[in-house]
Each structure stands twice: as C-alpha cells, then as structure tokens.
Design an enzyme around this catalytic site. Structure first.
Site, PDB file in Angstrom:
ATOM      1  CG  PHE A  92      -1.832  -1.214   1.270  1.00 57.57           C
ATOM      2  CD1 PHE A  92      -3.009  -1.267   0.540  1.00 57.57           C
ATOM      3  CD2 PHE A  92      -1.485  -2.317   2.042  1.00 57.57           C
ATOM      4  CE1 PHE A  92      -3.837  -2.387   0.580  1.00 57.57           C
ATOM      5  CE2 PHE A  92      -2.294  -3.444   2.100  1.00 57.57           C
ATOM      6  CZ  PHE A  92      -3.480  -3.475   1.367  1.00 57.57           C
TER       7      PHE A  92
ATOM      8  NE  ARG B 160       0.627   7.737   1.195  1.00 56.29           N
ATOM      9  CZ  ARG B 160       0.665   8.723   2.088  1.00 56.29           C
ATOM     10  NH1 ARG B 160      -0.140   9.769   1.957  1.00 56.29           N
ATOM     11  NH2 ARG B 160       1.524   8.668   3.094  1.00 56.29           N
ATOM     12  CD  GLU B 161       4.488   5.519  -8.502  1.00 56.72           C
ATOM     13  OE1 GLU B 161       5.277   6.280  -9.098  1.00 56.72           O
ATOM     14  OE2 GLU B 161       3.727   4.732  -9.106  1.00 56.72           O
TER      15      GLU B 161
ATOM     16  CG  LEU C  56     -12.230  14.087  -0.043  1.00 58.36           C
ATOM     17  CD1 LEU C  56     -12.997  14.579   1.178  1.00 58.36           C
ATOM     18  CD2 LEU C  56     -13.215  13.667  -1.141  1.00 58.36           C
TER      19      LEU C  56
ATOM     20  N   GLY D 142      -4.152   8.672 -12.170  1.00 62.83           N
ATOM     21  CA  GLY D 142      -3.291   7.922 -13.091  1.00 62.83           C
ATOM     22  C   GLY D 142      -2.318   7.085 -12.295  1.00 62.83           C
TER      23      GLY D 142
ATOM     24  CB  CYS E 172      -1.776   1.493  -8.195  1.00 63.08           C
ATOM     25  SG  CYS E 172      -0.164   0.929  -7.615  1.00 63.08           S
TER      26      CYS E 172
ATOM     27  CE  LYS F 298      -0.585  -2.635 -11.900  1.00 64.41           C
ATOM     28  NZ  LYS F 298      -1.161  -3.683 -11.038  1.00 64.41           N
TER      29      LYS F 298
END
Length: 465
Positions: free
Chosen positions: A152, A154-155, A254, A261, A264, A267
């Site tokens: 889980f 986040r980039e 939000l 995009g 993750c 797709k």
C-alpha cells in the site's frame, strides 16, 4: 532473515530495501543483466525520494545485494517475495500474470525447506492458489508455503509508508506462513502498534483491489463535484474541507484534479472489474469510476480551449508538470498524456516541463518539445497549463512567468495557485472547482456552459491515439 526479492521494479525495490533497513539480509534477483549491473553501481531505475540513500546505506552495510543468479538468491532464503509487474493486458483489462507464474516455475525447484513464497505483486483473487499449484507440481506440499502480502505504497512517500504503515495485510493458509510472516513484521512495528491483519490468502488479494478501487472512486467523486462547483459558483476546496472533516469520510484523496493515473489505480480498477465479471457480479460504481476518469482526462483539454477563446489551432501551449503526481518520474496513465494528445489534435503546439520525469515523458510523448526550465517552456506561449503540482512549480515566480508569455491564460488543473496572486501577476486564471471572480468588481460569475468548436466537444469521447 534472509530474504530474496524477485523483481527490481517499484514495489520490489522499495519493499526489499526497507526490509534490509529493518536488519534483514536481502538479495534482489532480476534477469536483466544490464539493470543489475547499474543497480550494483548505485543507479536506480526509478525515482523515489530517499530511496537511493537507503539503498546505498544498506548495500554498504552488507544487507543488500543484486544478482542475476536465481539459485544463489533463493538458496537458504526463508522468505521469497515475488514482486514482478502485473500490467493490464491490452484489450482485456485483466492483469497479466505471466511474470508471476514464470517466477513461481523458476523458483519451485530451488526453494529451501519450509520457505515461504510471498506474492507482493498486485494480483487477482486466486493467484496465490495458482502459484501454490505450480510449485507443488515439482515438490511436495508441506515443504513450502505461499502467502499474500499486498503493498500500500504511495509513490513519492513510499519509504515512509513502508516503514510506518497504517496496517499490514497478510494472507496465509498454514501455520508455517503465519509464524514466519508475523515474525518478519511484528518486531519492527511493535512500538508503533501497527495493526497486522491476518486473513485468508484470497481475502488479502481482494483487499488490495478493493482499497484502490475505493480511493479511485473517492477521487472521481470530488472531481465531479468540482464540475458542479464551477457551475453553481462555489469552491471545491472549501467543500472538500467541510466534507473531509467528517471522520467517517476523511480528507485524503479529496483534492480535485484532472483525473487519477499512475501504475495502480487505472489497472487495478480494470482488473477488479474483470474479476467481478468472471464471477457474474456487477460493480456499477467502479464501472462508472473508470468511465468518468477516462472522460475527465480529455475533458481537461476543453478547459484549455475555453480559456483561450475556444480554439487552440496554431497556438502554443506550455504544460508544466507531466508525471501523474509529484515526487515521482512515473508517466504511466498520467493525465498529461491524453490532455496533450487532445490539444495536438486540435492543432496546438505543445511544450512540456517536469522536474524529474522528462526522460520517461520523452519516451511517451510525440512532437512535444521538452524544457528543463519552466520559464523557457512558457516563453511566447498562449497559455500555461499546470498538470502536476510539484513544489518547484508551486514556487514559480508568477510575475516572471507572465512576462515571458504571449498571452495571460493560466489553466491551473491542480489548484496550485491562489487566484488572487495569479490575477495580481497579470493572469487570467482558470482553476478546478472554483468560481470565476472578476478582479475589477469582485462579482462572482456563475459561468454558463462554454461553447467551443464542435471538434472540441468530441474530445470527451475520442479514443486515446
């Protein structure tokens, strides 16, 4: 523990390096010799803040190594992570599991006794069962275990997310996997009292898809409300604040934007839909989320057209921020790509700038001149479009930016700037989910629907070229 990680992509590199940071001995294996050679020289194939320093520190400490020798990597490994890519199959939408299954076949005869094979890649429900069957075809059941441990991350903040997770999800089917996986995580996370969710393997696999689909839906929800805010003269930022302070909802995801995009959400939502379809289940909310998100990315081009008078034919548009989000070089399904493609079809000359993602952007974008300097990118441009809110872009000198431009159109698709500051610098600003305020009399204008040329309206349904 000795850990082997198969795959040196985003998930594998971050996860394995963080396991090494916790004191484990991690061996990466990849069949790309050139990639391994570059990694051994300290050259990372991805950009993630802080990752290069973490890799260097753990490699120098002897806890991290890279090899093409699968047997050497897997030998005596207590845990073997499969962290290979699972891209969406072109024309199908479901996840391509060929790399996962290939890895399972190759490691099967090499595993140590009681080794735990952990699928870290994002995979559909039942993939762990298939991996177990593949391995069991060459060795006896009970001599190995297969677990699910979705990521889980986040980039842009992936290291923090791994070392300080809000939860760890582990799917197991036997006591061996249970004991090994709990031992791997429990001590490093004990002080923070991080919840470890132990569940069936299939449930673990589904949790990952469900979480990403929910977040994608949340983004799409606020994006559609942003459109409503523009029409009724309200501010989506204030709306999101008022809604997000409800603890049942939360403020994360939000922020109105030009669509989601990355590697993750696009797709994973498609893969979840295909899984549901295969089992005769209709996930209508997720279906609408996917459809609305794709339409929104191209709809953003209409905002650019409206901002420059309805026609970009022969005009120069500067796009600042190309990656799908800040602090990553990832261009996969970036909203900038369909925006640029649509503007080009309408006849615009498009320039681009990104602090980190230029190399990847050059591989994807056609006929786009890329600039290292944002002011040179905007020189003599008829409009500037903010697509990714990098900190360096947020800090841009608006007055200087306006001076080098031909016309004053600023289309802020990330609400990176305060409208008053942009107007004071001489811009005519168009933002997301904000009413138009006339600087002269401070009268709120509730805009009627704009009417750009017919070919512009077709952008909402034009397939990606």
């Amino acid at each position: 523990m000795k850990i082997a990680v198969i795959g040196t992509g985003y998930v594998g590199l971050v996860s394995g390096t963080c396991f090494a940071e916790w004191g484990n001995h991690v061996v990466y294996v990849d069949n790309n010799a050139e990639k391994i050679a570059r990694l051994n020289q300290g050259e990372l194939p991805i950009y993630e803040p802080g990752l290069d320093e973490l890799v260097t520190r753990n490699r120098n400490a002897g806890r991290l190594s890279f090899t093409c020798n699968l047997a050497a990597a897997v030998e005596d490994a207590e845990v073997v992570f499969i962290a290979v890519g699972t891209p969406a199959r072109v024309g199908h939408g479901d996840a391509d599991l060929s790399f996962v299954y290939m890895a399972a076949r190759e490691i099967a005869p090499l595993l140590a006794e009681n080794a735990v094979v952990v699928v870290k890649s994002t995979v559909p429900v039942g993939t762990g069962d298939a991996v177990e069957k593949i391995i069991a075809s060459v060795r006896s059941r009970g001599s190995f275990s297969v677990a699910s441990n979705p990521e889980f991350l986040r980039e842009g903040v992936a290291i923090h997310d791994f070392l300080n997770p809000d939860r760890v999800v582990i799917g197991v089917e036997d006591e061996n996997a249970h004991a090994v996986m709990v031992a791997l995580y429990s001590d490093p996370l004990a002080e923070a009292r991080t919840p470890i969710v132990l569940t069936q393997r299939r449930t673990s696999e589904l949790i990952k898809y469900a979480a990403n689909a929910f977040l994608a839906t949340k983004i799409t929800f606020i994006n559609e409300l942003a459109d409503l805010c523009e029409q009724v003269g309200t501010n989506v930022g204030e709306l999101a604040l008022g809604v997000g302070l409800d603890k049942r909802i939360g403020s994360s995801f939000l922020n109105a934007r030009p669509g989601y995009g990355g590697s993750c959400f696009p797709k994973d939502t498609l893969a979840l839909l295909r899984t549901a379809q295969d089992h005769g289940i209709a996930l209508r909310i997720v279906e609408e989320t996917v459809t609305a998100n794709e339409a929104r990315k191209r709809k953003m081009a209409l905002k650019v057209l409206d901002a420059v008078g309805g026609d970009v034919d022969g005009k120069t548009i500067a796009v600042l921020g190309l990656t799908f989000k800040p602090d990553t070089d990832d261009m996969r399904d970036a909203p900038s790509v369909p925006l640029i493609e649509t503007l080009q079809r309408f006849g615009a000359t498009v320039r681009g700038h990104d602090p980190v993602g230029m190399e990847n952007a050059a591989r994807i974008l056609d006929d786009v001149q890329l600039f290292d300097d944002p002011y040179e990118c905007a020189r003599d441009a008829d409009a500037v479009v903010i697509v990714t809110e990098w900190e360096s872009i947020r800090r841009i000198d608006l007055a200087r930016l306006r001076q080098v431009m031909r016309a004053p159109a600023l289309i802020d698709l990330r609400n990176a700037f305060e409208p008053a500051a942009a107007e004071a610098a001489g811009f005519r600003i168009t933002a997301i989910g904000r009413p138009i305020v006339r600087q002269a009399d401070n009268v709120v204008d509730f805009p009627a629907k704009s009417k750009p040329r017919d070919k512009a309206r077709a952008a909402e349904t034009t397939p990606r070229g």
